[in-house]
Motif scaffolding. Structure first.
Motif, PDB file in Angstrom:
ATOM      1  N   VAL A 113       0.848  -1.189   0.000  1.00 38.78           N
ATOM      2  CA  VAL A 113       0.000   0.000   0.000  1.00 38.78           C
ATOM      3  C   VAL A 113       0.885   1.241   0.000  1.00 38.78           C
ATOM      4  N   GLU A 114       0.582   2.150  -0.920  1.00 40.97           N
ATOM      5  CA  GLU A 114       1.295   3.421  -0.999  1.00 40.97           C
ATOM      6  C   GLU A 114       0.280   4.551  -0.853  1.00 40.97           C
ATOM      7  N   ALA A 115       0.685   5.638  -0.213  1.00 36.87           N
ATOM      8  CA  ALA A 115      -0.221   6.777  -0.037  1.00 36.87           C
ATOM      9  C   ALA A 115       0.569   8.068  -0.071  1.00 36.87           C
ATOM     10  N   SER A 116      -0.047   9.117  -0.564  1.00 36.94           N
ATOM     11  CA  SER A 116       0.552  10.451  -0.569  1.00 36.94           C
ATOM     12  C   SER A 116      -0.563  11.491  -0.391  1.00 36.94           C
ATOM     13  N   PRO A 117      -0.351  12.444   0.538  1.00 39.91           N
ATOM     14  CA  PRO A 117       0.787  12.550   1.466  1.00 39.91           C
ATOM     15  C   PRO A 117       0.746  11.451   2.518  1.00 39.91           C
ATOM     16  N   LYS A 118       1.882  11.243   3.205  1.00 44.49           N
ATOM     17  CA  LYS A 118       1.990  10.192   4.213  1.00 44.49           C
ATOM     18  C   LYS A 118       1.010  10.391   5.358  1.00 44.49           C
ATOM     19  N   SER A 119       0.610  11.631   5.576  1.00 42.25           N
ATOM     20  CA  SER A 119      -0.309  11.928   6.681  1.00 42.25           C
ATOM     21  C   SER A 119      -1.644  11.209   6.531  1.00 42.25           C
ATOM     22  N   ILE A 120      -1.956  10.754   5.324  1.00 40.89           N
ATOM     23  CA  ILE A 120      -3.197  10.017   5.089  1.00 40.89           C
ATOM     24  C   ILE A 120      -3.290   8.791   5.998  1.00 40.89           C
ATOM     25  N   LEU A 121      -2.136   8.174   6.296  1.00 35.90           N
ATOM     26  CA  LEU A 121      -2.117   6.938   7.072  1.00 35.90           C
ATOM     27  C   LEU A 121      -1.858   7.154   8.555  1.00 35.90           C
ATOM     28  N   GLU A 122      -1.682   8.398   8.970  1.00 37.90           N
ATOM     29  CA  GLU A 122      -1.391   8.668  10.381  1.00 37.90           C
ATOM     30  C   GLU A 122      -2.582   8.298  11.271  1.00 37.90           C
ATOM     31  N   GLY A 123      -2.268   7.665  12.404  1.00 34.02           N
ATOM     32  CA  GLY A 123      -3.302   7.305  13.361  1.00 34.02           C
ATOM     33  C   GLY A 123      -4.115   6.091  12.983  1.00 34.02           C
ATOM     34  N   LEU A 124      -3.744   5.422  11.881  1.00 31.63           N
ATOM     35  CA  LEU A 124      -4.467   4.229  11.447  1.00 31.63           C
ATOM     36  C   LEU A 124      -3.731   2.969  11.911  1.00 31.63           C
ATOM     37  N   PRO A 125      -4.382   1.818  11.883  1.00 30.18           N
ATOM     38  CA  PRO A 125      -3.705   0.573  12.274  1.00 30.18           C
ATOM     39  C   PRO A 125      -2.411   0.379  11.495  1.00 30.18           C
ATOM     40  N   ASP A 126      -1.424  -0.215  12.150  1.00 30.17           N
ATOM     41  CA  ASP A 126      -0.119  -0.447  11.548  1.00 30.17           C
ATOM     42  C   ASP A 126      -0.261  -1.448  10.394  1.00 30.17           C
ATOM     43  N   LEU A 127       0.154  -1.031   9.183  1.00 30.53           N
ATOM     44  CA  LEU A 127       0.040  -1.912   8.022  1.00 30.53           C
ATOM     45  C   LEU A 127       0.850  -3.190   8.192  1.00 30.53           C
ATOM     46  N   SER A 128       1.919  -3.122   8.991  1.00 30.51           N
ATOM     47  CA  SER A 128       2.766  -4.308   9.169  1.00 30.51           C
ATOM     48  C   SER A 128       2.029  -5.432   9.893  1.00 30.51           C
ATOM     49  N   LYS A 129       0.912  -5.095  10.552  1.00 34.31           N
ATOM     50  CA  LYS A 129       0.146  -6.108  11.269  1.00 34.31           C
ATOM     51  C   LYS A 129      -0.898  -6.785  10.368  1.00 34.31           C
ATOM     52  N   LEU A 130      -1.033  -6.260   9.150  1.00 31.53           N
ATOM     53  CA  LEU A 130      -1.935  -6.885   8.189  1.00 31.53           C
ATOM     54  C   LEU A 130      -1.178  -7.986   7.453  1.00 31.53           C
ATOM     55  N   PRO A 131      -1.860  -8.838   6.674  1.00 32.75           N
ATOM     56  CA  PRO A 131      -1.169  -9.923   5.976  1.00 32.75           C
ATOM     57  C   PRO A 131      -0.008  -9.409   5.138  1.00 32.75           C
ATOM     58  N   PRO A 132       1.131 -10.109   5.150  1.00 34.74           N
ATOM     59  CA  PRO A 132       2.309  -9.661   4.393  1.00 34.74           C
ATOM     60  C   PRO A 132       2.055  -9.674   2.899  1.00 34.74           C
ATOM     61  N   PRO A 133       2.788  -8.838   2.149  1.00 31.80           N
ATOM     62  CA  PRO A 133       2.561  -8.754   0.703  1.00 31.80           C
ATOM     63  C   PRO A 133       2.735 -10.077  -0.036  1.00 31.80           C
ATOM     64  N   LYS A 134       3.744 -10.866   0.329  1.00 32.53           N
ATOM     65  CA  LYS A 134       4.021 -12.086  -0.422  1.00 32.53           C
ATOM     66  C   LYS A 134       2.821 -13.034  -0.385  1.00 32.53           C
ATOM     67  N   GLY A 135       2.396 -13.450  -1.560  1.00 36.07           N
ATOM     68  CA  GLY A 135       1.260 -14.375  -1.635  1.00 36.07           C
ATOM     69  C   GLY A 135      -0.051 -13.763  -1.215  1.00 36.07           C
ATOM     70  N   HIS A 136      -0.134 -12.448  -1.282  1.00 37.31           N
ATOM     71  CA  HIS A 136      -1.293 -11.740  -0.743  1.00 37.31           C
ATOM     72  C   HIS A 136      -2.605 -12.178  -1.402  1.00 37.31           C
ATOM     73  N   TRP A 137      -2.587 -12.368  -2.719  1.00 38.87           N
ATOM     74  CA  TRP A 137      -3.823 -12.725  -3.421  1.00 38.87           C
ATOM     75  C   TRP A 137      -4.267 -14.151  -3.088  1.00 38.87           C
ATOM     76  N   ASN A 138      -3.392 -14.911  -2.420  1.00 43.47           N
ATOM     77  CA  ASN A 138      -3.735 -16.282  -2.046  1.00 43.47           C
ATOM     78  C   ASN A 138      -4.574 -16.363  -0.782  1.00 43.47           C
ATOM     79  N   ILE A 139      -4.859 -15.232  -0.143  1.00 46.05           N
ATOM     80  CA  ILE A 139      -5.623 -15.257   1.105  1.00 46.05           C
ATOM     81  C   ILE A 139      -7.080 -15.573   0.777  1.00 46.05           C
ATOM     82  N   MET A 140      -7.470 -16.817   1.007  1.00 46.45           N
ATOM     83  CA  MET A 140      -8.790 -17.301   0.595  1.00 46.45           C
ATOM     84  C   MET A 140      -9.741 -17.552   1.761  1.00 46.45           C
TER      85      MET A 140
END
Length: 413
Positions: free
Chosen positions: A339-366
């Protein structure tokens, strides 16, 4: 009259009187799994399923259904004998027995009264047809995308599920993916400001492949049932090339935009907060191969669709992903889950993206999407990718294709 279950198994030998008495005297041993012991789901509480269409994608999804403890997969069906055998081997290995029934004819599956639901994952031309047939037989359906070759097919699917009160889910697994939900939440909460445009990029894909089909002797239907494989498509002489390149011909496949558009357009509708409101104008251009051959779909395209409120939906073959552009910034989700966002402030105060499923094999989440379907089968509720929502996103697919095939703008009323 024999049932499909008896047709799938060798006839039992008649029991002798001595054999009957011996078996009656033997203690009855019931496996703990049948009673729901040791973490298993009791047989009476399982959802009994069959898998129809067991090519690479079908077997991939089959494996994920087998991971669900309340599913019992009892039959597989395909027009290729080797695929039937491979799917049976997967199911039997999972359960540790040889009970999985094998069918070439889907009619034998649908007539079985013990089957509650089916997974259908054949070629594009079979998705709506099989869904309607299964619904008429009282079966719930998990259907791979794209769900239809035409707008009318999608409407027939909606009507069949309504009439027969069956549960149906489109296999657009991103709809239940936590990272995609994160991005949609960012848009819906106004973090990028008013939504002005969404760019859906589908990647290059295999869309330049072609060749000239040459007639060959049709194989034995028990090995490969070519007539059944064609389904609703106009009859053509058998050719290995035609079978291999089915995705690049309008008669058997729905084209490049349908391949990923089924996923991405539903995510666009979701973010807009209205799954059924559609663009009203389409304009664009496509490039078609000029040399003769089976390929008659655009291999390159750029389409711009406009909603009634002025928001633009852009379609192109850039690397896969969806970018939402608002008045105050953008957020972009790539198909690998980054996930990319600009400006970075868009993601401030939101859940940490690192706690979501990792990018590798992401589309395999069934699992979340399959679970949504199974829960609806139990509750008789509505799935997230229900017939109306899935059909709406496919109307966008087909309208864009019509625009490209006609080579002129079109309007949706």
């Amino acid at each position: 009259m024999p049932t499909s279950a008896t047709l799938a198994q060798p006839a039992a030998k008649p029991a002798s009187r001595r054999g009957f008495l011996a078996s009656a005297a033997a203690p009855l041993i019931v496996p703990g799994s049948a009673l729901g012991l040791n973490g298993a789901v009791a047989a009476s509480d399982r959802i009994t399923m069959a898998a129809i269409g067991q090519g690479p994608r079908g077997q991939f999804v089959l494996g994920h259904f087998l991971e669900q403890k309340d599913v019992r997969m009892v039959a597989v069906c395909d027009c290729f004998a080797e695929r039937r055998a491979a799917a049976k081997q997967v199911v039997d290995k999972h359960y540790g027995n040889s009970d999985c029934a094998v069918y070439r004819l889907h009619e034998r599956v649908l007539e079985r009264k013990d089957i509650d639901a089916i997974l259908t994952a054949g070629g594009d031309r079979w998705h709506a047809v099989m869904s309607v047939l299964a619904s008429r037989a009282g079966k719930d359906v998990y259907c791979e995308k794209p769900i239809s070759l035409t707008i009318a097919e999608g409407r027939s699917l909606i009507e069949a599920t309504r009439k027969n009160k069956t549960v149906w889910q489109c296999g657009t697994q991103r709809r239940s993916n936590p990272t995609w939900k994160f991005v949609v939440d960012v848009v819906q909460k106004g973090r990028i400001g008013a939504l002005r445009a969404v760019t859906t990029s589908f990647g290059e894909g295999p869309w330049r492949q072609t060749g000239v089909p040459t007639e060959e002797p049709a194989p034995d239907p028990e090995v490969f049932d070519y007539d059944r494989w064609l389904g609703q498509a106009p009859w053509e002489p058998y050719s290995k090339l035609r079978v291999r390149l089915w995705r690049v011909n309008w008669a058997t496949g729905a084209g490049a935009i349908a391949d990923m558009g089924a996923h991405y357009f539903e995510a666009v509708q979701w973010a807009r907060g209205n799954l059924l409101e559609l663009p009203v104008e389409y304009d664009g251009a496509g490039m078609f191969l000029k040399k003769p051959g089976i390929n008659n779909i655009p291999y390159f395209y750029n389409v711009r669709a406009r909603y009634r409120d002025g928001m633009l939906l852009i379609m192109d073959p850039a690397p896969k992903g969806v970018r939402y552009d608002g008045e105050e910034g953008y957020i972009h989700i790539l198909d690998d889950g980054r996930v990319e966002a600009s400006p970075k402030s868009i993601l401030e105060g939101l859940p940490d993206l690192s706690k979501l499923p990792p990018p590798k094999g992401h589309w395999n989440i069934m699992a979340p999407h399959i679970r949504d379907f199974l829960d609806a089968v139990r509750s008789r509720g509505t799935t997230v990718s229900n017939p109306e929502a899935a059909h709406a996103s496919h109307v966008i697919v087909h309208a864009a294709n019509i625009c490209l095939r006609l080579g002129r703008p079109v309007k949706w009323d």
